[in-house]
Structure formats: structure tokens, C-alpha cells
Design an enzyme around this catalytic site. Structure first.
Site, mmCIF file in Angstrom:
data_model
loop_
_atom_site.group_PDB
_atom_site.id
_atom_site.type_symbol
_atom_site.label_atom_id
_atom_site.label_comp_id
_atom_site.label_asym_id
_atom_site.label_seq_id
_atom_site.Cartn_x
_atom_site.Cartn_y
_atom_site.Cartn_z
ATOM 1 N N LYS A 1 47.912 41.099 46.702
ATOM 2 C CA LYS A 1 48.634 40.910 45.746
ATOM 3 C C LYS A 1 50.109 41.791 45.782
ATOM 4 C CE LYS A 1 44.913 39.068 42.289
ATOM 5 N NZ LYS A 1 44.988 37.656 41.993
ATOM 6 N N HIS B 1 39.896 38.960 33.357
ATOM 7 C CA HIS B 1 39.445 37.770 34.370
ATOM 8 C C HIS B 1 38.080 37.965 34.575
ATOM 9 C CE1 HIS B 1 39.452 36.487 38.371
ATOM 10 N NE2 HIS B 1 41.028 36.483 38.567
HETATM 11 C C1 LIG Z 1 43.267 41.080 36.470
HETATM 12 C C2 LIG Z 1 42.597 39.864 37.811
HETATM 13 N N1 LIG Z 1 41.080 41.176 37.796
HETATM 14 C C3 LIG Z 1 40.564 40.410 39.094
HETATM 15 C C4 LIG Z 1 41.223 39.686 39.829
HETATM 16 C C5 LIG Z 1 40.024 39.386 41.890
HETATM 17 O O1 LIG Z 1 40.948 39.525 42.745
HETATM 18 P P1 LIG Z 1 40.473 38.670 43.437
HETATM 19 O O2 LIG Z 1 40.675 37.627 44.010
HETATM 20 O O3 LIG Z 1 41.604 39.308 44.684
HETATM 21 O O4 LIG Z 1 39.461 39.452 44.125
HETATM 22 C C6 LIG Z 1 42.268 38.996 40.205
HETATM 23 C C7 LIG Z 1 42.813 37.967 41.011
HETATM 24 O O5 LIG Z 1 43.288 36.438 40.080
HETATM 25 C C8 LIG Z 1 43.002 39.179 38.388
HETATM 26 O O6 LIG Z 1 43.843 38.722 38.624
#
Ligand SMILES: Cc1ncc(COP(=O)(O)O)c(C=O)c1O
Length: 397
Positions: free
Chosen positions: A216, A113
Site C-alpha cells: 500500500k 478492518h
Molecule cells: C486498515 C487496514 N488494515 C489492515 C489491512 C490488511 O492489509 P493486508 O491485506 O496488506 O494484510 C488493510 C488492507 O486493506 C487495511 O486497509
């Protein structure tokens, strides 16, 4: 087991088919009630008031830290509350930057991500360090062999997800940590897609950092967690300064509180942190093994139903993750999404904040369906019917 009954939204939105939990999960009543409880009964700041109500708020806040720590088998002082996984991942990189020098190597993967590897891109640019990618197998997996091929004694950091948010593969984090530690590197694990769905034990993995988000995993949005080994948190400098994180402040000097408090400046996300405890307890009571088992049954059912459906490309046929990522051949995911939406089926269409892996798949965008405990076989039927409807509508199949 009918888990839908714990989630009030299904009472209020009768036809909702929610298949976008990897973006954000729905919230059970106990979490919503706790937020309500805080605002109706407490409502005040933590750590500063010299009166009963403020002590009560602080106790609940710190109780949440204890529960979250136990959930991932950490110590209480190894838990930093943040605004989300992105904030946690940025905190590690921005603070650990002090220990990165020119020509050091930072290993990451194309699966990440953006929030997992972009903070390290920034560190690499500022410190003249080098980003190195683990070569993926042709279906997009990280293997130990491939990891070993890029690990050198220049490696200082490994930034890697435990579960990919596009393909859903579970990476061999324990082995990666062991190998990384042998060359003196630290491992920052993005647990945003693993912690909500499986038991994660930071001591067993021996990871140095683990980041995840409350929203999540049935918790409130706005709160995240950074786990860090205490001996690392202790030596890392704070990256935000101000109220509450300081010990003694003079005109030209200041000292800071010990970790984790030196990383939590300003008024925190009080109700969110407090209610995160209820989300953790909710998932613990159900059992993450049961959650995972349920999700995999749904995915298996979906794959079985899609087996003979022509004109669909599925990118992750694996049966160890609850994500189903696919495209309808010749149909833009956003066009397809309009049909899903018409049927009240919420899915995600786009590159899922993970452009490198989407490019690796030779796509600009995919459709991602993500199952969680409240989904059922009817939801899968609705998904498959919508896929067929979208295919036939746009392709006159
Ligand atoms: C694998 C992964 N890492 C990091 C994030 C970032 O999370 P947040 O948007 O809650 O900061 C996400 C969100 O979709 C994710 O799926």
C-alpha cells in the site's frame, strides 16, 4: 508535480485512472528495478549460504530493516518482516495471547478492518476475555472522551487503526497510548492506511505495536512490517517454528534466536523486503507531507465538484484524509462500479473488509475512492463524470 512519470504502468496503460490505492498502490520504477536486480544479480537465499552472493543478499535484507526502522523512528531490532499488515496484526495477537487471562478486556472499535480486530476476537474466545467497543460519534469518529468511557483497569489491550480504511479518519493514537499505558494496557496500532500517507513516529506515539503493508506504500506485495517495542518482543513467544528462528535444537527442546529473528522463520520474502527499502526511500525523498498535501488538494477538488451533484451520499466530507466514501442513492455499488470500469476508473465497491463500520453506516456496501501521489485533477474529473453517468444510467435522474 507530476508523479505519474515515476510509475511505468501509466506508460503501458495510457487511460488508467487508478483510484484504489487504499487497496494496493501502484509501484514506482525504482521498486520494480530492485526486484529485477535481485533476481538478475543475486537470486540466492539469505542468512544461510557461506558464500559471497548469500552475504550480499543478507546485507541488502538487513539494510532494508535499518531503513524501515529509521522511517518510523524505531530501532532495527524492533522491526519484524512479515507477509503483510494482516500477518503482523495476527502475529501480535497470537503471541500476546499468552499474557491474556479470563475477564481481561480488549478494547477495539467498529472502524476496524477485519484484520485488526478479528485476531483479538479469536484471543477473546480462547481466553474467555471480553471485547469492548469504543462508542463512535454519529459520523463514525473515535474521540478521547468515548475512549475513556470504556477504559478500565481490566483493559489489557487496545487494538485500533490509526487511519480507518473506510472513513479515513485519523484516530488520536498518541493520547490513546498515554491513557492505555496508565492502566497497564498495550496498544496495537493498525497502520496499514496511515504509514503510506503520513509521517508516523512510533516513539512519539509511544505505541507498543504498529503493523503495515509494503504493497500500500509503493512497495512490493507480499511483504509487511511489524514494529514492536523491543522489551515486549523480547518476552513474547514465537508463533511459527522452524528454520532460521531457532538457536539450538534438540530432540525434545529448542531455544530461539532473539527478536526480531525468532519471529521470522523459513525463507523470507527476499526480493520484496529488499525492494521495500526503495519504496521507503522513494516516499521519503518526495516527503510524506507533500504526498498528504497533494491528496488533500485532490479530495478538496472532488468535494467541491460533487457539492451540487444530487443523488450522492458522501460518508466522509472531512478534509484530513484522502479517502472518499460514498454511495449513489438507490444504486448498488457493484452496478455503479461497472460504469467506472467502462471508463477505466478503478475504484473499490464493497464492504472493504470492514463490515462493522459499513453496518454502522446502515449500508451493506459503499464505493471507496482513494487518492495517492500519482493522481491528478484529471482523475478527479473522470471520477465525477463517472459518478454522474452511473447515477443517470441507473436512476434516469
Ligand atoms: C486498515 C487496514 N488494515 C489492515 C489491512 C490488511 O492489509 P493486508 O491485506 O496488506 O494484510 C488493510 C488492507 O486493506 C487495511 O486497509
Amino acid at each position: 508535480m507530476d508523479y505519474k512519470k515515476y510509475f511505468p504502468i501509466f506508460e503501458n496503460k495510457k487511460n488508467l485512472v487508478y483510484l484504489d490505492s487504499a487497496a494496493s498502490s501502484l509501484k514506482p520504477k525504482c521498486v520494480i528495478d530492485k526486484i529485477d536486480y535481485y533476481y538478475n544479480n543475486i537470486c540466492v537465499n539469505v542468512n544461510r549460504g557461506v558464500y559471497q552472493l548469500s552475504y550480499e543478499a543478507t546485507d541488502l535484507y538487513e539494510e532494508s530493516r535499518r531503513v524501515v526502522a529509521k522511517f518510523i523512528n524505531a530501532k532495527e531490532n524492533e522491526i519484524v518482516f512479515t507477509r503483510g499488515a494482516s500477518a503482523s496484526l495476527n502475529l501480535v495477537a497470537n503471541s500476546y495471547m499468552d499474557f491474556i487471562n479470563e475477564n481481561d478486556e480488549i478494547i477495539t472499535t467498529l472502524q476496524e478492518h477485519h484484520s485488526s480486530f478479528m485476531p483479538w476476537l479469536n484471543v477473546a474466545k480462547r481466553k474467555n476475555a471480553k471485547i469492548v467497543y469504543v462508542p463512535l460519534t454519529k459520523d463514525g469518529k473515535v474521540t478521547i472522551e468515548n475512549f475513556k468511557s470504556v477504559l478500565t483497569n481490566k483493559t489489557k489491550v487496545v487494538a485500533i487503526n490509526q487511519v480507518s480504511n473506510v472513513l479515513g479518519y485519523t484516530n488520536p493514537i498518541k493520547e490513546i497510548c498515554k491513557l492505555a499505558h496508565e492502566v497497564g494496557a498495550i496498544v496495537s496500532v493498525d497502520g496499514a492506511q496511515s504509514v503510506p500517507h503520513m509521517n508516523v513516529d512510533v516513539k512519539d506515539l509511544d505505541c507498543d505495536f504498529l503493523s503495515f503493508s509494503g504493497h500500500k506504500m509503493c512497495g512490493p506485495s507480499g511483504v509487511g512490517v511489524l514494529y514492536g517495542k523491543y522489551e515486549l518482543l523480547e518476552k513474547m513467544p514465537p508463533v511459527e517454528f522452524g528454520g532460521d528462528m531457532a538457536q539450538d535444537v534438540y530432540e525434545f527442546e529448542a531455544t530461539y534466536k532473539d527478536a526480531p529473528f525468532k519471529f521470522e522463520t523459513g525463507t523470507p520474502l527476499i526480493s520484496e523486503v529488499i525492494a521495500l527499502k526503495d519504496a521507503v526511500e522513494f516516499l521519503t525523498n518526495i516527503g510524506l507531507d507533500n504526498v498528504k498535501k497533494h491528496e488533500l488538494e485532490l479530495k478538496k477538488y472532488a468535494l467541491e465538484k460533487l457539492k451540487d451533484v444530487k443523488g450522492i451520499t458522501i460518508y466522509n466530507n472531512n478534509l484530513d484524509s484522502s479517502l472518499l466514501t460514498f454511495n449513489i442513492d438507490g444504486v448498488h455499488p457493484h452496478d455503479a462500479a461497472s460504469i467506472f470500469d467502462k471508463n477505466n476508473v478503478c475504484i473499490r465497491a464493497g464492504f472493504h473488509c470492514a463490515q462493522p463500520i459499513t453496518r454502522f453506516l446502515d449500508q451493506i456496501s459503499t464505493i471507496r475512492c482513494s487518492f495517492y501521489l500519482y493522481n491528478d485533477f484529471h482523475d478527479v474529473d473522470m471520477l465525477v463524470d463517472s459518478i454522474i453517468e452511473a447515477r443517470d444510467f441507473f436512476m434516469s435522474f
